[in-house]
Design a protein around this motif. Structure first.
Motif, PDB file in Angstrom:
ATOM      1  N   GLY A 149      44.810 -16.628  48.932  1.00 21.83           N
ATOM      2  CA  GLY A 149      46.051 -16.450  49.190  1.00 21.83           C
ATOM      3  C   GLY A 149      46.944 -17.322  48.519  1.00 21.83           C
ATOM      4  N   GLY A 150      48.178 -16.969  48.359  1.00 22.60           N
ATOM      5  CA  GLY A 150      49.066 -17.726  47.947  1.00 22.60           C
ATOM      6  C   GLY A 150      49.110 -18.019  46.167  1.00 22.60           C
ATOM      7  N   CYS A 151      48.417 -17.340  45.587  1.00 26.33           N
ATOM      8  CA  CYS A 151      48.221 -17.474  44.382  1.00 26.33           C
ATOM      9  C   CYS A 151      49.354 -16.805  43.307  1.00 26.33           C
ATOM     10  N   GLY A 152      50.341 -16.093  44.036  1.00 32.37           N
ATOM     11  CA  GLY A 152      51.411 -15.558  43.200  1.00 32.37           C
ATOM     12  C   GLY A 152      51.034 -14.260  42.794  1.00 32.37           C
ATOM     13  N   LYS A 153      50.158 -13.344  43.478  1.00 25.98           N
ATOM     14  CA  LYS A 153      49.941 -11.877  42.920  1.00 25.98           C
ATOM     15  C   LYS A 153      51.307 -11.015  42.996  1.00 25.98           C
ATOM     16  N   SER A 154      51.868 -11.071  43.902  1.00 31.23           N
ATOM     17  CA  SER A 154      52.954 -10.163  43.965  1.00 31.23           C
ATOM     18  C   SER A 154      54.259 -10.538  42.756  1.00 31.23           C
ATOM     19  N   LEU A 173      43.893  -8.706  36.354  1.00 34.85           N
ATOM     20  CA  LEU A 173      44.463  -9.936  36.219  1.00 34.85           C
ATOM     21  C   LEU A 173      44.341 -10.938  37.495  1.00 34.85           C
ATOM     22  N   ILE A 174      43.683 -12.034  37.259  1.00 35.90           N
ATOM     23  CA  ILE A 174      43.120 -12.952  38.193  1.00 35.90           C
ATOM     24  C   ILE A 174      44.163 -14.106  38.343  1.00 35.90           C
ATOM     25  N   PRO A 175      45.528 -14.160  39.171  1.00 36.33           N
ATOM     26  CA  PRO A 175      46.283 -15.537  39.097  1.00 36.33           C
ATOM     27  C   PRO A 175      45.387 -16.637  39.902  1.00 36.33           C
ATOM     28  N   ILE A 176      45.653 -18.036  39.157  1.00 36.62           N
ATOM     29  CA  ILE A 176      45.150 -19.104  39.874  1.00 36.62           C
ATOM     30  C   ILE A 176      45.993 -20.098  39.713  1.00 36.62           C
ATOM     31  N   LEU A 177      46.191 -20.567  40.754  1.00 35.53           N
ATOM     32  CA  LEU A 177      47.398 -21.891  40.943  1.00 35.53           C
ATOM     33  C   LEU A 177      46.647 -23.217  40.395  1.00 35.53           C
ATOM     34  N   PRO A 178      47.201 -24.187  39.883  1.00 36.35           N
ATOM     35  CA  PRO A 178      46.313 -25.303  38.900  1.00 36.35           C
ATOM     36  C   PRO A 178      46.273 -26.252  40.072  1.00 36.35           C
ATOM     37  N   SER A 179      45.262 -26.153  41.042  1.00 39.10           N
ATOM     38  CA  SER A 179      44.983 -27.190  41.945  1.00 39.10           C
ATOM     39  C   SER A 179      43.293 -27.083  42.106  1.00 39.10           C
ATOM     40  N   ARG A 180      42.674 -28.279  42.534  1.00 39.19           N
ATOM     41  CA  ARG A 180      41.295 -28.096  42.714  1.00 39.19           C
ATOM     42  C   ARG A 180      40.859 -27.371  43.964  1.00 39.19           C
ATOM     43  N   ILE A 181      41.791 -27.126  44.941  1.00 37.03           N
ATOM     44  CA  ILE A 181      41.398 -26.458  46.179  1.00 37.03           C
ATOM     45  C   ILE A 181      41.318 -24.752  45.463  1.00 37.03           C
ATOM     46  N   GLY A 223      41.337 -10.875  33.006  1.00 42.82           N
ATOM     47  CA  GLY A 223      42.086 -11.967  32.184  1.00 42.82           C
ATOM     48  C   GLY A 223      42.361 -12.875  33.657  1.00 42.82           C
ATOM     49  N   ILE A 224      42.501 -14.126  33.019  1.00 40.92           N
ATOM     50  CA  ILE A 224      42.964 -15.249  33.973  1.00 40.92           C
ATOM     51  C   ILE A 224      44.260 -15.656  33.670  1.00 40.92           C
ATOM     52  N   VAL A 225      45.171 -15.554  34.861  1.00 43.18           N
ATOM     53  CA  VAL A 225      46.709 -16.017  34.705  1.00 43.18           C
ATOM     54  C   VAL A 225      46.779 -17.400  35.345  1.00 43.18           C
ATOM     55  N   ALA A 226      47.190 -18.505  34.589  1.00 41.20           N
ATOM     56  CA  ALA A 226      47.464 -19.711  35.393  1.00 41.20           C
ATOM     57  C   ALA A 226      48.843 -19.639  35.582  1.00 41.20           C
ATOM     58  N   ASN A 227      49.143 -19.628  36.949  1.00 38.12           N
ATOM     59  CA  ASN A 227      50.287 -19.512  37.516  1.00 38.12           C
ATOM     60  C   ASN A 227      50.855 -20.611  37.998  1.00 38.12           C
ATOM     61  N   PHE A 244      36.110 -15.579  31.968  1.00 41.82           N
ATOM     62  CA  PHE A 244      37.006 -14.423  31.536  1.00 41.82           C
ATOM     63  C   PHE A 244      38.137 -15.131  30.456  1.00 41.82           C
ATOM     64  N   PRO A 245      38.808 -14.522  29.881  1.00 38.61           N
ATOM     65  CA  PRO A 245      39.854 -15.122  28.940  1.00 38.61           C
ATOM     66  C   PRO A 245      41.064 -15.634  29.738  1.00 38.61           C
ATOM     67  N   LEU A 246      41.589 -17.046  29.402  1.00 38.26           N
ATOM     68  CA  LEU A 246      43.078 -17.369  29.959  1.00 38.26           C
ATOM     69  C   LEU A 246      44.103 -16.406  29.233  1.00 38.26           C
ATOM     70  N   VAL A 247      44.737 -15.482  29.791  1.00 34.67           N
ATOM     71  CA  VAL A 247      45.735 -14.502  28.983  1.00 34.67           C
ATOM     72  C   VAL A 247      47.251 -15.056  29.301  1.00 34.67           C
ATOM     73  N   ALA A 248      47.466 -15.987  30.206  1.00 28.59           N
ATOM     74  CA  ALA A 248      48.670 -16.570  30.403  1.00 28.59           C
ATOM     75  C   ALA A 248      49.004 -17.681  31.115  1.00 28.59           C
ATOM     76  N   GLN A 249      50.087 -18.372  30.445  1.00 28.54           N
ATOM     77  CA  GLN A 249      50.276 -19.904  31.405  1.00 28.54           C
ATOM     78  C   GLN A 249      51.517 -19.541  32.020  1.00 28.54           C
ATOM     79  N   ILE A 250      52.019 -19.505  33.194  1.00 31.92           N
ATOM     80  CA  ILE A 250      53.233 -19.186  33.817  1.00 31.92           C
ATOM     81  C   ILE A 250      53.776 -20.418  34.427  1.00 31.92           C
ATOM     82  N   ARG A 251      54.757 -20.886  34.081  1.00 31.72           N
ATOM     83  CA  ARG A 251      55.504 -22.186  34.590  1.00 31.72           C
ATOM     84  C   ARG A 251      56.046 -21.924  35.905  1.00 31.72           C
ATOM     85  N   ASP A 252      56.001 -22.981  36.645  1.00 33.27           N
ATOM     86  CA  ASP A 252      56.567 -22.781  37.965  1.00 33.27           C
ATOM     87  C   ASP A 252      58.215 -23.013  37.942  1.00 33.27           C
TER      88      ASP A 252
END
Length: 210
Positions: A11-16, A103-111, A137-141, A162-170
């Protein structure tokens, strides 16, 4: 019709955020776009309703009903699904007959990386994914690219299956625009254009699929 599922069990990965901005891009591009909100929280559907009066609306569809596929309007050119919260790989499998890309969004934290690993491994094991019938594809969010933590997280994401297909800034811009039914693609200021550039790699990747 290009059909995209945005999903992660964490949860909280920025899907929406990913789903609404992607849908808005396609609407701005003149495509008949449908946003299926399968999350009971209904954030994406609420965003569509706020956008209804704009010149580039996105049609909402409640995806919490099992028969939502029968309500997809004829002439739909782009379909984006905002997956349910805490979705499991086997739940993803139920979508895949009707999906071209995940698309699988992931936040940049160890957790978040550790919490997403089981989901990613499960998706990688799904038959249609293993046979290459569905692109993933993986989306770094919500990256803070100037921080060591974000840089390290991006390197770890590049090692995923899977490939990293995007790097979205905060950016707070995404939060503010969500409340208005808007997106990063609805503006042409220099600041907006710089954020739009974060999406270019993802949009090119999706274009290859249809």
């Amino acid at each position: 019709m290009l059909k995209i599922l945005v999903a992660n069990s964490k949860g909280g990965c920025g899907k929406s955020t990913i789903a609404t901005n992607l849908a808005a891009h396609y609407a701005q591009d003149g495509k008949n776009t449908l946003l299926v909100d399968a999350d009971r929280q209904g954030s994406s559907q609420s965003w569509c309703e706020k956008r209804a009066g704009y010149t580039t609306p996105v049609l909402p569809l409640a995806g919490t009903r099992s028969d939502w596929r029968s309500h997809v309007p004829k002439g739909t050119q782009r379909l984006v699904v905002d997956a349910p919260a805490a979705i499991r790989p086997q739940d993803v499998d139920a979508f895949l007959d009707d999906i071209d890309a995940v698309l699988i969004p992931i936040l940049p934290s160890r957790i978040d990386l550790e919490a997403s690993q089981h989901f990613i491994d499960g998706v990688a094991a799904l038959p249609r994914v293993k046979r290459g019938k569905v692109a993933v594809g993986i989306v770094a969010n919500r990256l803070k690219p100037w921080t060591t933590a974000s840089q390290m997280a991006v390197e770890e994401m590049k090692a995923l299956p899977f490939p990293l297909v995007a790097q979205i800034r905060d950016s707070q811009a995404y939060v503010l625009m969500a409340g208005l039914g808007r997106s990063i693609f609805d503006y042409s200021s220099e600041a907006a254009r710089s954020h739009q550039e974060d999406w270019n790699k993802l949009l090119r990747w999706l274009k290859k699929l249809g």
